[in-house]
Write a protein that holds these residues in place. Structure first.
Motif, PDB file in Angstrom:
ATOM      1  N   THR A  66      10.634  -7.433  -1.772  1.00 11.27           N
ATOM      2  CA  THR A  66      11.677  -6.982  -2.854  1.00 11.27           C
ATOM      3  C   THR A  66      10.951  -6.192  -4.150  1.00 11.27           C
ATOM      4  O   THR A  66      11.029  -5.182  -4.511  1.00 11.27           O
ATOM      5  CB  THR A  66      11.930  -8.379  -3.229  1.00 11.27           C
ATOM      6  OG1 THR A  66      12.734  -9.110  -2.257  1.00 11.27           O
ATOM      7  CG2 THR A  66      12.935  -8.247  -4.560  1.00 11.27           C
TER       8      THR A  66
ATOM      9  N   PRO B 191       1.951 -11.110  -3.022  1.00  6.84           N
ATOM     10  CA  PRO B 191       3.021 -11.284  -3.415  1.00  6.84           C
ATOM     11  C   PRO B 191       3.883 -12.318  -2.986  1.00  6.84           C
ATOM     12  O   PRO B 191       5.166 -12.561  -3.176  1.00  6.84           O
ATOM     13  CB  PRO B 191       3.797  -9.758  -3.065  1.00  6.84           C
ATOM     14  CG  PRO B 191       2.968  -9.381  -1.776  1.00  6.84           C
ATOM     15  CD  PRO B 191       1.673  -9.908  -1.953  1.00  6.84           C
TER      16      PRO B 191
ATOM     17  N   LEU C 229      15.017  -8.137   3.134  1.00 10.29           N
ATOM     18  CA  LEU C 229      15.852  -8.699   2.027  1.00 10.29           C
ATOM     19  C   LEU C 229      15.206  -8.006   0.623  1.00 10.29           C
ATOM     20  O   LEU C 229      13.988  -8.417   0.386  1.00 10.29           O
ATOM     21  CB  LEU C 229      15.897 -10.227   1.938  1.00 10.29           C
ATOM     22  CG  LEU C 229      17.117 -10.567   2.666  1.00 10.29           C
ATOM     23  CD1 LEU C 229      16.871 -12.111   3.098  1.00 10.29           C
ATOM     24  CD2 LEU C 229      18.353 -10.259   2.664  1.00 10.29           C
TER      25      LEU C 229
ATOM     26  N   ARG D 129       7.902  -7.296   9.536  1.00  5.45           N
ATOM     27  CA  ARG D 129       8.276  -8.802  10.450  1.00  5.45           C
ATOM     28  C   ARG D 129       9.127  -9.503   9.424  1.00  5.45           C
ATOM     29  O   ARG D 129       9.509 -10.718   9.750  1.00  5.45           O
ATOM     30  CB  ARG D 129       6.851  -9.510  10.569  1.00  5.45           C
ATOM     31  CG  ARG D 129       6.060  -9.063  11.787  1.00  5.45           C
ATOM     32  CD  ARG D 129       4.647  -9.879  11.556  1.00  5.45           C
ATOM     33  NE  ARG D 129       3.767  -9.329  12.542  1.00  5.45           N
ATOM     34  CZ  ARG D 129       3.203  -9.971  13.507  1.00  5.45           C
ATOM     35  NH1 ARG D 129       3.475 -11.099  13.664  1.00  5.45           N
ATOM     36  NH2 ARG D 129       2.332  -9.424  14.149  1.00  5.45           N
TER      37      ARG D 129
ATOM     38  N   PRO E 218       1.049  -0.172  11.085  1.00  2.00           N
ATOM     39  CA  PRO E 218       1.315  -1.448  10.643  1.00  2.00           C
ATOM     40  C   PRO E 218       2.120  -2.422  11.369  1.00  2.00           C
ATOM     41  O   PRO E 218       3.154  -2.164  11.816  1.00  2.00           O
ATOM     42  CB  PRO E 218       1.725  -1.277   9.191  1.00  2.00           C
ATOM     43  CG  PRO E 218       2.037   0.215   8.841  1.00  2.00           C
ATOM     44  CD  PRO E 218       1.644   0.977  10.017  1.00  2.00           C
TER      45      PRO E 218
ATOM     46  N   PHE F  53      12.703 -10.130   6.732  1.00  6.67           N
ATOM     47  CA  PHE F  53      14.117  -9.727   6.810  1.00  6.67           C
ATOM     48  C   PHE F  53      14.557  -8.587   6.249  1.00  6.67           C
ATOM     49  O   PHE F  53      15.608  -8.053   6.631  1.00  6.67           O
ATOM     50  CB  PHE F  53      15.011 -10.850   6.132  1.00  6.67           C
ATOM     51  CG  PHE F  53      14.864 -12.305   6.482  1.00  6.67           C
ATOM     52  CD1 PHE F  53      15.514 -12.764   7.524  1.00  6.67           C
ATOM     53  CD2 PHE F  53      13.748 -13.024   5.980  1.00  6.67           C
ATOM     54  CE1 PHE F  53      15.584 -14.119   7.654  1.00  6.67           C
ATOM     55  CE2 PHE F  53      13.639 -14.390   6.397  1.00  6.67           C
ATOM     56  CZ  PHE F  53      14.494 -14.871   7.298  1.00  6.67           C
TER      57      PHE F  53
ATOM     58  N   GLY G 242       0.939  -1.213   0.106  1.00 10.75           N
ATOM     59  CA  GLY G 242       0.046   0.074   0.138  1.00 10.75           C
ATOM     60  C   GLY G 242       1.030   1.184   0.005  1.00 10.75           C
ATOM     61  O   GLY G 242       0.530   2.347  -0.657  1.00 10.75           O
TER      62      GLY G 242
HETATM   63  C1  LIG Z   1       8.421 -13.524   8.482  1.00  7.52           C
HETATM   64  C2  LIG Z   1       8.549 -12.847   6.974  1.00  7.52           C
HETATM   65  C3  LIG Z   1       9.596 -12.706   6.194  1.00  7.52           C
HETATM   66  C4  LIG Z   1       9.668 -12.218   4.856  1.00  7.52           C
HETATM   67  N1  LIG Z   1      10.848 -11.823   4.307  1.00  7.52           N
HETATM   68  C5  LIG Z   1      10.891 -11.108   3.345  1.00  7.52           C
HETATM   69  C6  LIG Z   1      12.074 -10.644   2.717  1.00  7.52           C
HETATM   70  O1  LIG Z   1      13.032 -10.624   3.342  1.00  7.52           O
HETATM   71  N2  LIG Z   1      11.884 -10.165   1.662  1.00  7.52           N
HETATM   72  C7  LIG Z   1      10.833 -10.029   0.768  1.00  7.52           C
HETATM   73  O2  LIG Z   1      11.142  -9.364  -0.549  1.00  7.52           O
HETATM   74  N3  LIG Z   1       9.652 -10.221   1.127  1.00  7.52           N
HETATM   75  C8  LIG Z   1       9.576 -11.012   2.484  1.00  7.52           C
HETATM   76  N4  LIG Z   1       8.468 -11.213   3.041  1.00  7.52           N
HETATM   77  C9  LIG Z   1       7.169 -11.099   2.283  1.00  7.52           C
HETATM   78  C10 LIG Z   1       6.675  -9.724   2.436  1.00  7.52           C
HETATM   79  O3  LIG Z   1       7.048  -9.398   3.735  1.00  7.52           O
HETATM   80  C11 LIG Z   1       5.242  -9.400   2.240  1.00  7.52           C
HETATM   81  O4  LIG Z   1       5.241 -10.028   0.941  1.00  7.52           O
HETATM   82  C12 LIG Z   1       4.936  -7.998   2.132  1.00  7.52           C
HETATM   83  O5  LIG Z   1       5.217  -7.511   3.326  1.00  7.52           O
HETATM   84  C13 LIG Z   1       3.316  -7.953   2.020  1.00  7.52           C
HETATM   85  O6  LIG Z   1       3.122  -6.515   2.083  1.00  7.52           O
HETATM   86  P1  LIG Z   1       1.515  -5.993   2.139  1.00  7.52           P
HETATM   87  O7  LIG Z   1       1.574  -4.756   2.066  1.00  7.52           O
HETATM   88  O8  LIG Z   1       0.770  -6.694   1.044  1.00  7.52           O
HETATM   89  O9  LIG Z   1       0.952  -6.763   3.621  1.00  7.52           O
HETATM   90  P2  LIG Z   1       1.150  -6.244   5.076  1.00  7.52           P
HETATM   91  O10 LIG Z   1       2.592  -5.815   5.570  1.00  7.52           O
HETATM   92  O11 LIG Z   1       0.455  -7.456   5.964  1.00  7.52           O
HETATM   93  O12 LIG Z   1       0.417  -5.005   5.027  1.00  7.52           O
HETATM   94  C14 LIG Z   1      -1.079  -4.716   4.971  1.00  7.52           C
HETATM   95  C15 LIG Z   1      -1.533  -3.928   5.838  1.00  7.52           C
HETATM   96  O13 LIG Z   1      -2.936  -3.613   5.627  1.00  7.52           O
HETATM   97  C16 LIG Z   1      -3.682  -3.326   6.651  1.00  7.52           C
HETATM   98  N5  LIG Z   1      -5.096  -3.903   6.358  1.00  7.52           N
HETATM   99  C17 LIG Z   1      -5.464  -4.985   6.189  1.00  7.52           C
HETATM  100  N6  LIG Z   1      -6.975  -5.039   6.064  1.00  7.52           N
HETATM  101  C18 LIG Z   1      -7.103  -3.610   5.868  1.00  7.52           C
HETATM  102  C19 LIG Z   1      -8.575  -3.076   5.898  1.00  7.52           C
HETATM  103  N7  LIG Z   1      -9.668  -3.594   5.740  1.00  7.52           N
HETATM  104  N8  LIG Z   1      -8.470  -1.713   5.752  1.00  7.52           N
HETATM  105  C20 LIG Z   1      -7.269  -0.708   6.129  1.00  7.52           C
HETATM  106  N9  LIG Z   1      -6.120  -1.603   6.439  1.00  7.52           N
HETATM  107  C21 LIG Z   1      -5.884  -2.968   6.301  1.00  7.52           C
HETATM  108  C22 LIG Z   1      -3.082  -4.135   7.829  1.00  7.52           C
HETATM  109  O14 LIG Z   1      -3.286  -3.705   8.947  1.00  7.52           O
HETATM  110  C23 LIG Z   1      -1.577  -4.118   7.619  1.00  7.52           C
HETATM  111  O15 LIG Z   1      -0.993  -3.158   7.909  1.00  7.52           O
HETATM  112  C24 LIG Z   1       8.485 -12.000   4.426  1.00  7.52           C
HETATM  113  C25 LIG Z   1       7.196 -12.189   4.934  1.00  7.52           C
HETATM  114  C26 LIG Z   1       7.410 -12.522   6.315  1.00  7.52           C
HETATM  115  C27 LIG Z   1       5.910 -13.058   7.031  1.00  7.52           C
END
Ligand SMILES: Cc1cc2nc3c(=O)[nH]c(=O)nc-3n(C[C@H](O)[C@H](O)[C@H](O)COP(=O)(O)OP(=O)(O)OC[C@H]3O[C@@H](n4cnc5c(N)ncnc54)[C@H](O)[C@@H]3O)c2cc1C
Length: 380
Positions: free
Chosen positions: A361, A355, A50, A46, A40, A48, A17
């Protein structure tokens, strides 16, 4: 859609986002950025940190990683708070079998496409003097990089608020519960109308009206992680991975993986691989495990984490400082091989998630590709 005069609302302040907000602002939009929590706490804080080019699948995934790597570096120059470091990575072989797989991969053209080369043990130690354990070779990828997951999101939001004071508004505790034509509705009943709405809810993809139909294309994956206290000098100059990462990252599908033999039973049970990143204060982030079947255990399990700590000690050749934090994280992953799921769930309302383990990444390219998909010309 014409850039420069539009309004957008983005729900979700994880890395996906936040990069959408950033790219929309660069394209001239006014952006209301909604987040369900006060800050968040999802996968984006949470991980690495990376920026992992090395393991990416050839084709759109590698292309997205390379484009993103460039954008992380660019933004890192202007926003030092994200902690961008072009530190590279070493994927370390222990024993002749692992070495022979890496040797074969290093000769494949896919290694050159990722700037990966094989290092001999003395070259490994010269490249990263903290690696003083049992090493028979390593794959060096200079393109891999690191950001600081606990700092990236607040640093980017502060940058956006500073750079676009009239056009960027962040709103915490705004949980979106429904969509309408070109609008989101949050749990307080507030309707956020805009020319374009993007919902990036991470693993909460099926908790929103109109999004549950897409849930069949996604799954949740749960990982376990830990962080040790600061490791004394010498500091690590690269991120580290072990040979089990070859089994999981699609880039290595072209290597003779059968030579690795059966995986260690604890590693096989927990779909475990060693990844290790040193934080600026010297602490070591170590992971990870993977669980695919819900309901996930709510407890953090000790056996796989002990296995990971032992692997790290074997490679570094030194006992590790005590563990200071343990946590789990859950991400959403596309079941097919797409870089993410991007779907229109209402008129001018897009859901972007899934993703998987590449979200940190690839977030910059995922956001740029959303703008492209909806017909917005991205800023140069
Ligand atoms: C332990 C771990 C290690 C990882 N290591 C790596 C790495 O080193 N390198 C890499 O490339 N990827 C890594 N990943 C993957 C990467 O972290 C995720 O793909 C990425 O962070 C996803 O981002 P996001 O914004 O989709 O989700 P999130 O980070 O989960 O963010 C979603 C946000 O949306 C909010 N939200 C949800 N629903 C609503 C709603 N209805 N209204 C308003 N807000 C809402 C939530 O509160 C949250 O803050 C790792 C993942 C984990 C769990």
């Amino acid at each position: 859609m014409n850039a420069g005069a539009g309004s957008a609302v983005v729900a979700g302040a994880g890395v996906i986002g936040t990069w959408h907000a950033l790219e929309l602002l660069r394209a001239g939009f006014a952006v209301d950025h909604l987040e369900a929590e006060t800050e968040p706490t999802g996968a984006s804080v949470r991980n690495f940190g990376l920026v992992w080019v090395s393991g990416r699948r050839s084709g759109p995934e590698l292309d997205a990683a390379l484009r993103s790597r460039r954008r992380w570096e660019e933004i890192g120059e202007g926003v030092p708070g994200i902690g961008f470091r072009p530190c590279g990575s070493l994927t370390v072989a222990v024993g002749e079998d692992e070495r022979s797989v890496m040797e074969a991969f290093a000769r494949h053209p896919d290694a050159a496409a990722r700037a990966i080369v094989l290092l001999e043990p003395d070259e490994v130690r010269a490249c990263n003097p903290a690696v003083r354990g049992e090493v028979s070779a390593a794959l060096l990828c200079r393109l891999d990089a690191t950001v600081e997951p606990r700092r990236v999101l607040p640093a980017l939001r502060a940058h956006l608020a500073d750079r676009y004071p009239q056009r960027y508004r962040f709103h915490d505790r705004r949980c979106v519960v429904g969509t309408e034509r070109a609008a989101l509705v949050d749990a307080t009943g507030t309707r956020w109308a805009a020319d374009l709405a993007v919902v990036a809810p991470g693993a909460a993809y099926d908790r929103l009206c109109h999004s549950s139909a897409l849930a069949g294309a996604l799954r949740r994956v749960r990982l376990q992680m830990l962080e040790t206290g600061p490791l004394g000098r010498p500091a690590l100059t690269t991120a580290l991975a072990d040979a089990d990462t070859l089994r999981y990252y699609p880039a290595y599908e072209v290597a003779p993986l059968d030579r690795l033999g059966p995986q260690h039973p604890v590693a096989a049970e927990h779909h475990l691989q060693l990844l290790l990143v040193q934080r600026p204060d010297g602490g070591l982030t170590i992971g990870d495990t993977h669980a695919y079947d819900e309901p996930f255990d709510f407890a953090v399990t000790e056996t796989p984490m002990t296995e990971l700590l032992q692997r790290a000690e074997r490679i570094l050749g030194t006992p590790l400082p005590p563990v200071r934090r343990r946590w789990e994280g859950v991400y959403a992953q596309c079941i097919d091989q797409d870089v993410c799921l991007r779907a229109q769930i209402d008129e001018r309302v897009w859901l972007v998630t899934g993703p998987g383990g590449r979200g940190m990444t690839c977030a910059p390219a995922i956001a740029a590709d959303t703008l492209h998909a909806v017909g917005i010309e991205a800023a140069a």
